[in-house]
Design an enzyme around this catalytic site. Sequence first.
Site, PDB file in Angstrom:
ATOM      1  N   LYS A 151      -7.171  60.543  70.620  1.00  0.00           N
ATOM      2  CA  LYS A 151      -7.332  61.437  71.952  1.00  0.00           C
ATOM      3  C   LYS A 151      -8.639  60.848  72.851  1.00  0.00           C
ATOM      4  O   LYS A 151      -8.603  60.967  74.078  1.00  0.00           O
ATOM      5  CB  LYS A 151      -7.345  62.558  71.597  1.00  0.00           C
ATOM      6  CG  LYS A 151      -6.254  63.175  70.889  1.00  0.00           C
ATOM      7  CD  LYS A 151      -5.813  64.791  71.382  1.00  0.00           C
ATOM      8  CE  LYS A 151      -4.418  65.238  70.920  1.00  0.00           C
ATOM      9  NZ  LYS A 151      -3.947  64.759  69.484  1.00  0.00           N
TER      10      LYS A 151
HETATM   11  C1  LIG Z   1      -2.618  64.626  69.121  1.00  0.00           C
HETATM   12  C2  LIG Z   1      -2.224  63.852  67.776  1.00  0.00           C
HETATM   13  C3  LIG Z   1      -1.096  63.482  67.582  1.00  0.00           C
HETATM   14  C4  LIG Z   1       0.015  63.724  68.406  1.00  0.00           C
HETATM   15  O1  LIG Z   1      -0.027  63.220  69.520  1.00  0.00           O
HETATM   16  P1  LIG Z   1       0.971  63.479  70.657  1.00  0.00           P
HETATM   17  O2  LIG Z   1       0.473  62.659  72.009  1.00  0.00           O
HETATM   18  O3  LIG Z   1       0.727  65.183  71.053  1.00  0.00           O
HETATM   19  O4  LIG Z   1       2.300  63.584  70.393  1.00  0.00           O
HETATM   20  C5  LIG Z   1      -0.982  62.543  66.431  1.00  0.00           C
HETATM   21  N1  LIG Z   1      -2.104  62.468  65.484  1.00  0.00           N
HETATM   22  C6  LIG Z   1      -3.319  62.939  65.993  1.00  0.00           C
HETATM   23  C7  LIG Z   1      -4.648  62.373  64.935  1.00  0.00           C
HETATM   24  C8  LIG Z   1      -3.598  63.452  66.978  1.00  0.00           C
HETATM   25  O5  LIG Z   1      -4.810  63.771  67.136  1.00  0.00           O
END
Ligand SMILES: *Cc1c(COP(=O)(O)O)cnc(C)c1O
Length: 497
Positions: free
Chosen positions: A113
């Site tokens: 993120k």
């Molecule tokens: C948010 C997240 C995801 C999922 O990503 P999306 O864009 O919501 O599909 C997968 N793995 C981790 C570690 C995350 O923080």
Amino acid sequence: MLYTSTRNNKIRVSSAQAIAQGISEEGGLFVPCEIPQFSIDDIGKLTTMPYTERAKTILRTFLTDFSEEELDYCVEGAYKKSKFSSEKIAPTVNVNKNENILELWHGPTCAFKDMALQLLPYLMTVSAKKTAKGKEIVILVATSGDTGKAALEGFKNVENTRILVFYPVDGVSPMQKLQMTTQEGDNVAVCAINGNFDDAQSAVKAIFTDSEIKAELAKKNMMFSSANSINWGRLVPQIVYYFSAYADMVEQGRIKLGEEINVVVPTGNFGNILAGYYAKKMGVPIKKLVCASNSNNILTDFLTTGDYDKNRDFYTTTSPSMDILISSNLERLLYHLSGEDDKLVSDLMHSLSDGGKYTVSDTLLNNIKKDFAAGCCSEEEVFETIKEQFESYSYLIDTHTSVAVRVYCDYVKATGDDIPTVIDSTASPYKFSKSVLSAILGKTPDADEFEMVDELNKATNCEVPAPLKSLKDKAVRFNNVCDRENMSEMVFSLLKL
Ligand SMILES: *Cc1c(COP(=O)(O)O)cnc(C)c1O
């Protein structure tokens, strides 16, 4: 470049408006009116560029109302080498034969993120200057863990912004909680909510739409905004790393320029994989986007049958960031693949909010299947795969990445489609030390969070990311807990209004 809404395609806004506003008035999501196109030669030129230049090359085509200076300011600020533990920002690593891992967790909070939330505050403050006349932006976040910390790190000490994060009191891992409660910065606050993630999320949504609170904020020259993944400003930075990974593969001689690859993405809210879809439509030679789910396999069902139905059991898994039953960004895909049918998307989304389900036509499903494949795996398989990857290739992965690797292996077995593949790795294994260590040892360790980090380090020799190591010595700054009903008072008190 203008943007429209998935639920009313007469709307036209600039990228700055789309980013400052977050969501369209009638509840739709902002999408670009056209998809910028890159030739193979354009993509070839990326191979010799550093990540920041690759980012500017892609972002320039979407953010046409940003000046070159603004773009420079945003990108250079977001992807400073000092904030990332890899010079390459998002390195692509070959693990075995055609299995390549795109490591997206070298940022300050050790989860993918950061790739978007390091850039979003810059995009948002520049956008607010253009469209909201110097109002102070108050970011409200409800988080199940990774988003809250990444948003806090991104927005900390960013001029003209404040950020308030709410998390479910018992719904985050000890590491995630400590990451948030020790957050530094003059414009940040964190509060636990008695309840689960859905309680936190709906309380935040209620505050967003409360006209009294909004009026009170307006008096102080403030406005709310959102940092969650329905904001276009969170999606657009993610398109960049699919171009970048492709350029890396060419640079490393794993593929020839123009050769197709597959991409596998551990998916929750469908933001990350949707960014991959945009990259494909822009010209990156991606054959299939493989959507990987854990036991909450609503997307596997949808992508294979066309039925989306959230009336089902919810599982709390060891890959909590993928424990989601409503994948918001799917709405954007439905819009693009239905021939931009805003009426249809609007109907589908209403039937989702009313009855918790919808079904798409065979034509639409077949369009989806041209670009996407899907698979899911069990908790047992997640653990098995962590162990296998480590024992066979000395490569350590977290639980979310493990879901993707497992689904990749199953996909290759089932289809024989073993072309060079990029698998997104979305978190550092040390963010989920307990599960990863249990997988490696074959039993659950009896130790506290930091002991487990040390033990995992001893067992694997993989480096512990500095931001997680230093947490141990940080003072807890935020002990607030509140009930859902008292959240608006808490907002005022945290903002010192
Ligand atoms: C948010 C997240 C995801 C999922 O990503 P999306 O864009 O919501 O599909 C997968 N793995 C981790 C570690 C995350 O923080």
